[in-house]
Write an enzyme that holds these catalytic residues in place. Structure first.
Site: not given
Length: 216
Positions: A7, A9
């Site tokens: 991922d 963020d």
């Protein structure tokens, strides 16, 4: 060669690139200041795991409608320099380099727009990116998305579409901070959580997933 899925963020950096980009748009006059509060309200629902990503993207992409790709790319580059790249975790960059040296296949799988994610990934030396795709017409953004949104279970859908018969989960690793990425973390052989929220931290402990604390 194993898969290492990340991922972006709040995982590879301290912050959310979509929110940082929206702050930049407000500062540059592309979005009204009043919209910033609405964006933050939507983000609160994201962190709670209750956000409809279609709603968030429709709202935050509206300032891009009819803007050229070149114009947006120039502003994204400025935003990266001023707001995003200084927030990258050194621990994340070191880990990416370790996987790279091992010859593993790095893929960033993000629920932010590709116009933001791809430049960040390029800075990190990650070639493969799955992010929310933006619709374009005649070199200009329409303010709409296209295809399956890489959010929650959509990340797994996009990954399966991208890799097809090449999808090999033996020895695979996945990293995320968010309860929204539970489908992705459950897919890989080795799940790792980064600065997780309370719900994900409890789940990680129960399942024996590694929990990492980055950024001091």
């Amino acid at each position: 060669m194993a898969l290492a899925l990340f991922d972006l963020d709040d995982t590879l950096l301290d912050g959310d690139t979509a929110s940082l980009w929206f702050e930049h748009m407000v500062a540059r006059g592309w979005a009204d200041a009043a919209m910033a509060q609405q964006e933050q309200a939507l983000m609160a629902r994201y962190y709670a795991g209750t956000l409809a990503m279609e709603e968030y993207m429709a709202f935050t992409l509206s300032p891009l409608a009819d803007r050229s790709q070149a114009e947006v790319a120039d502003e994204v580059a400025l935003c990266l320099t001023e707001r995003i790249l200084p927030r990258l975790y050194p621990e994340a960059q070191a880990l990416l380099q370790r996987y790279r040296e091992q010859g593993d296949r790095l893929i960033i799988v993000s629920a932010s727009g590709e116009h933001i994610v791809r430049p960040v990934a390029a800075h990190l030396g990650v070639q493969e990116v799955l992010a929310i795709e933006l619709e374009q017409a005649d070199g200009r953004y329409t303010g709409r998305t296209q295809g399956v949104l890489s959010f929650q279970a959509g990340k797994v859908t996009r990954l399966r579409q991208w890799l097809g018969d090449e999808l090999d989960l033996l020895g695979s690793h996945g990293y995320s901070d968010s309860i929204n990425d539970l489908p992705l973390l459950e897919l890989v052989q080795h799940a790792h959580v980064v600065n997780p929220g309370e719900r994900l931290a409890r789940l990680a402990q129960a399942r024996g997933w590694e929990s990492l604390q980055w950024g001091g």
